[in-house]
Structures are given as C-alpha cells and as structure tokens.
Design a protein around this motif. Sequence first.
Motif, short mmCIF file in Angstrom:
data_model
loop_
_atom_site.label_atom_id
_atom_site.label_comp_id
_atom_site.label_asym_id
_atom_site.label_seq_id
_atom_site.Cartn_x
_atom_site.Cartn_y
_atom_site.Cartn_z
N SER A 165 -0.67 12.04 5.67
CA SER A 165 0.36 11.28 4.98
C SER A 165 -0.17 10.60 3.73
CB SER A 165 0.96 10.23 5.92
OG SER A 165 1.73 10.86 6.90
N VAL B 260 1.94 3.69 5.61
CA VAL B 260 0.98 4.47 6.40
C VAL B 260 -0.30 3.66 6.60
CG1 VAL B 260 -0.49 6.53 6.35
CG2 VAL B 260 1.92 6.71 5.77
N TRP C 225 5.32 4.40 0.60
CA TRP C 225 4.95 5.21 1.76
C TRP C 225 3.46 5.06 2.07
CZ3 TRP C 225 7.07 7.20 5.77
CH2 TRP C 225 6.38 8.12 6.55
N SER D 14 1.59 10.94 0.07
CA SER D 14 1.98 9.82 -0.79
C SER D 14 1.26 9.89 -2.14
CB SER D 14 1.72 8.49 -0.10
OG SER D 14 0.34 8.30 0.13
#
Length: 66
Positions: free
Chosen positions: A2, A39, A35, A6
């Motif tokens: 992730s 995360v 984001w 991002s």
Amino acid sequence: MSYWASLAVVALGIVTVVSGGVGLGLAAIAAGAGWGAFVFRNASKAASLLEQWQGSHVCLACTRRF
C-alpha cells in the motif's frame, strides 16, 4: 504494498500538475498522501499491538511474565 500504491498516486499527481491539470493533480497528491498516512498509522498500531502481545508471554517454568 500500500505504501507503493500511495507513492505511485502521489507521483501521478505530480505528473498531472506538471502537465497542466492542476486541480486533478493536487487532488491526487492529497489522496495519495492521505492514504499513505492512513496506512502508516495502521502499521504503527499493529506494531504496537504485536509488541504488547510479545511482552505478555508467560514463562511456564517460573510462572512469571517475561
């Protein structure tokens, strides 16, 4: 994974800003940064919970926590 997503969204936003789509590019940069922060917060929370769990093991030989 992730983090990379991002980072890719932020990079795409920068390319969009340079290409002339300022509003869309800034929105993409903000979304990617948001984001990434989400995360990171969840990963640090998971690491903290894992550290707590690892510190709560009970020694079966001496019945003390270690």
